[in-house]
Write a protein that holds these residues in place. Sequence first.
Motif, mmCIF file in Angstrom:
data_model
loop_
_atom_site.group_PDB
_atom_site.id
_atom_site.type_symbol
_atom_site.label_atom_id
_atom_site.label_comp_id
_atom_site.label_asym_id
_atom_site.label_seq_id
_atom_site.Cartn_x
_atom_site.Cartn_y
_atom_site.Cartn_z
ATOM 1 N N PHE A 102 0.843 -1.189 0.000
ATOM 2 C CA PHE A 102 0.000 0.000 0.000
ATOM 3 C C PHE A 102 0.884 1.247 0.000
ATOM 4 N N PHE A 103 0.542 2.218 -0.824
ATOM 5 C CA PHE A 103 1.225 3.503 -0.766
ATOM 6 C C PHE A 103 0.301 4.487 -0.052
ATOM 7 N N LEU A 104 0.778 5.057 1.054
ATOM 8 C CA LEU A 104 -0.089 5.819 1.951
ATOM 9 C C LEU A 104 0.181 7.319 1.979
ATOM 10 N N GLY A 105 0.969 7.807 1.015
ATOM 11 C CA GLY A 105 1.138 9.260 0.932
ATOM 12 C C GLY A 105 2.459 9.750 1.484
ATOM 13 N N GLU A 106 2.396 10.802 2.297
ATOM 14 C CA GLU A 106 3.610 11.455 2.767
ATOM 15 C C GLU A 106 4.296 10.677 3.887
ATOM 16 N N VAL A 107 5.584 10.962 4.049
ATOM 17 C CA VAL A 107 6.391 10.290 5.061
ATOM 18 C C VAL A 107 5.750 10.442 6.449
ATOM 19 N N GLY A 108 5.699 9.362 7.188
ATOM 20 C CA GLY A 108 5.100 9.340 8.522
ATOM 21 C C GLY A 108 3.793 8.584 8.555
ATOM 22 N N ASN A 109 3.075 8.580 7.425
ATOM 23 C CA ASN A 109 1.784 7.885 7.391
ATOM 24 C C ASN A 109 1.938 6.376 7.565
ATOM 25 N N ALA A 110 2.957 5.803 6.935
ATOM 26 C CA ALA A 110 3.162 4.358 7.039
ATOM 27 C C ALA A 110 3.545 3.965 8.466
ATOM 28 N N ALA A 111 4.377 4.798 9.109
ATOM 29 C CA ALA A 111 4.778 4.515 10.494
ATOM 30 C C ALA A 111 3.564 4.524 11.417
ATOM 31 N N LYS A 112 2.699 5.499 11.248
ATOM 32 C CA LYS A 112 1.492 5.588 12.080
ATOM 33 C C LYS A 112 0.573 4.390 11.860
ATOM 34 N N MET A 113 0.358 4.050 10.584
ATOM 35 C CA MET A 113 -0.527 2.929 10.272
ATOM 36 C C MET A 113 0.034 1.622 10.813
ATOM 37 N N MET A 114 1.356 1.455 10.695
ATOM 38 C CA MET A 114 1.975 0.225 11.169
ATOM 39 C C MET A 114 1.833 0.083 12.687
ATOM 40 N N LEU A 115 1.990 1.166 13.419
ATOM 41 C CA LEU A 115 1.848 1.122 14.876
ATOM 42 C C LEU A 115 0.412 0.786 15.281
ATOM 43 N N ILE A 116 -0.540 1.317 14.538
ATOM 44 C CA ILE A 116 -1.948 1.018 14.833
ATOM 45 C C ILE A 116 -2.240 -0.465 14.593
ATOM 46 N N VAL A 117 -1.735 -1.000 13.474
ATOM 47 C CA VAL A 117 -1.925 -2.422 13.164
ATOM 48 C C VAL A 117 -1.334 -3.291 14.271
ATOM 49 N N ASN A 118 -0.108 -2.982 14.689
ATOM 50 C CA ASN A 118 0.539 -3.793 15.719
ATOM 51 C C ASN A 118 -0.075 -3.590 17.101
ATOM 52 N N MET A 119 -0.643 -2.415 17.332
ATOM 53 C CA MET A 119 -1.359 -2.183 18.586
ATOM 54 C C MET A 119 -2.560 -3.130 18.683
ATOM 55 N N VAL A 120 -3.303 -3.252 17.606
ATOM 56 C CA VAL A 120 -4.455 -4.157 17.575
ATOM 57 C C VAL A 120 -3.990 -5.602 17.762
ATOM 58 N N GLN A 121 -2.939 -5.979 17.063
ATOM 59 C CA GLN A 121 -2.440 -7.350 17.144
ATOM 60 C C GLN A 121 -1.922 -7.677 18.548
ATOM 61 N N GLY A 122 -1.162 -6.756 19.139
ATOM 62 C CA GLY A 122 -0.615 -6.999 20.471
ATOM 63 C C GLY A 122 -1.703 -7.080 21.532
ATOM 64 N N SER A 123 -2.707 -6.220 21.416
ATOM 65 C CA SER A 123 -3.809 -6.235 22.380
ATOM 66 C C SER A 123 -4.607 -7.535 22.253
ATOM 67 N N PHE A 124 -4.804 -7.989 21.035
ATOM 68 C CA PHE A 124 -5.535 -9.236 20.792
ATOM 69 C C PHE A 124 -4.772 -10.419 21.390
ATOM 70 N N MET A 125 -3.450 -10.425 21.215
ATOM 71 C CA MET A 125 -2.641 -11.518 21.762
ATOM 72 C C MET A 125 -2.747 -11.572 23.279
ATOM 73 N N ALA A 126 -2.727 -10.411 23.916
ATOM 74 C CA ALA A 126 -2.853 -10.377 25.376
ATOM 75 C C ALA A 126 -4.229 -10.891 25.815
#
Length: 533
Positions: free
Chosen positions: A405-429
């Motif tokens: 996925f191309f998400l636009g300007e620098v920083g957008n991918a970092a934010k999206m990735m953290l949100i994805v991993n936040m959901v995954q980590g919370s689900f694992m717990a």
Amino acid sequence: MAAVSLRLGDLVWGKLGRYPPWPGKIVNPPKDLKKPRGKKCFFVKFFGTEDHAWIKVEQLKPYHAHKEEMIKINKGKRFQQAVDAVEEFLRKTKGKDQASSHNSNEEKNRRNSSEERGKQSGEEKRKASLSEGKLKKGTGEGKKRVSSVSSERGSKSPLKRAQDQSPRKRGRPPKDEKDLTIPESSTVKRVMTGTVAGFKWPPSVSEPAVCYQAITKKLKVCEEETGSTSIQAADSTAVNGSITPTDKKIGFLGLGLMGSGIVSNLLKMGHTVTVWNRTAEKCDLFIQEGARLGRTPAEVVSTCDITFACVSDPKAAKDLVLGPSGVLQGIRPGKCYVDMSTVDAETVTELAQVIVSRGGRFLEAPVSGNQQLSNDGMLVILAAGDRGLYEDCSSCFQAMGKTSFFLGEVGNAAKMMLIVNMVQGSFMATIAEGLTLAQVTGQSQQTLLDILNQGQLASIFLDQKCQNILQGNFKPDFYLKYIQKDLRLAIALGDSVNHPTPMAAAANEVYKRAKALDQSDNDMSAVYRAYIH
């Protein structure tokens, strides 16, 4: 290899990347697989494997003319199996042609015999008719009847007359006429079945494919409400398409759980790769697979067109770029740097600024997945920054991932990735919490898993992580310390925009407890141990 005159259906020797010439056949590509731009090339299906690829014409040679030459320089077992597969194909093709020719001759003989019988029968009927006419004419009665019949025929329509004169008024056609059906020639049959549908490739041998494993990625572009654009590889199939590797030199820094699988797939797909790792011994395996060794990050960047990096956290990402003999020292105008690390938006923005200030091009491209998905080339890539560089990385992203996925300007991918991993980590717990609650209340953990796998939460992730816990196997597929790091960064992201993240905060505390129990270097599923100690 010198350019040759080739056409569809030809048997050839094709060379792709660092791999030896391999026997194949020029076939029609799948309808949705576009021909690469640039030099003339053919779509080749290789014998002895399930692989196929676009091969430049100068990398092709006719099979028969160069067979002896290729056999002399290649002695491997899989190579010999591929040659044997070609010869078997040729034997079967020859046998079919001979059988078809024999059948055709038999049919011609039957047809000639039938025609001869028809001529003889017609001659006999004509003679009998003449004899009867003479007899009737001699008695005088015949003349009257002939006149009456002629009058009767004259009153009928041409269609009716034709029907009356036809030897087949009713019933089935005579057996002889059935035999007059013209058989379809072997040439027509081959054309109708097609080079793809009709040609049965021999099954792959049990050894792992090391040549040109192909992955089809059909791209589709969609606009999102945010204005960002995603280019998604909708299909990823090893047997339905191919990757044409970029001719750019690729560098890769960091051979951890994710980086190792990525580099392996880049090499398999024919890319030219130079590797570097802080622990140099990790490079040895990839050198054996055909990679080149870079002594420092600066050297890799200076000798390569596009350099990827995948390291553990923001500090490691900064040190790699800004430290001694770091990436920045190798950056010159036109050099490209792609950071695949999962970091915060502030870190990636800082790195982008220093790279661009030296005339370089920058793309962030963190990946969602685990070690197994990395090994399988099935990661999800989230990219942002230089759109042109994103497109230049197309063959690399196709080699390492199923979707980008191309998400636009620098920083957008970092934010999206953290949100994805936040959901995954919370689900694992939450999974770990549910399994421990089942245990302390006298419920079967296996039955809980069976129930979950039959419901709406069923997923590969759920099943694998629960199996880890039930078996007590916490071999890392995604380090616990890294998911905790991502939760911490996601909470900070929420704080920066004054958005509450209480679920992530609670999960983060559980992971911190697990780290205190020396679970950092185990898989994230080891968070379970925070509940039982």
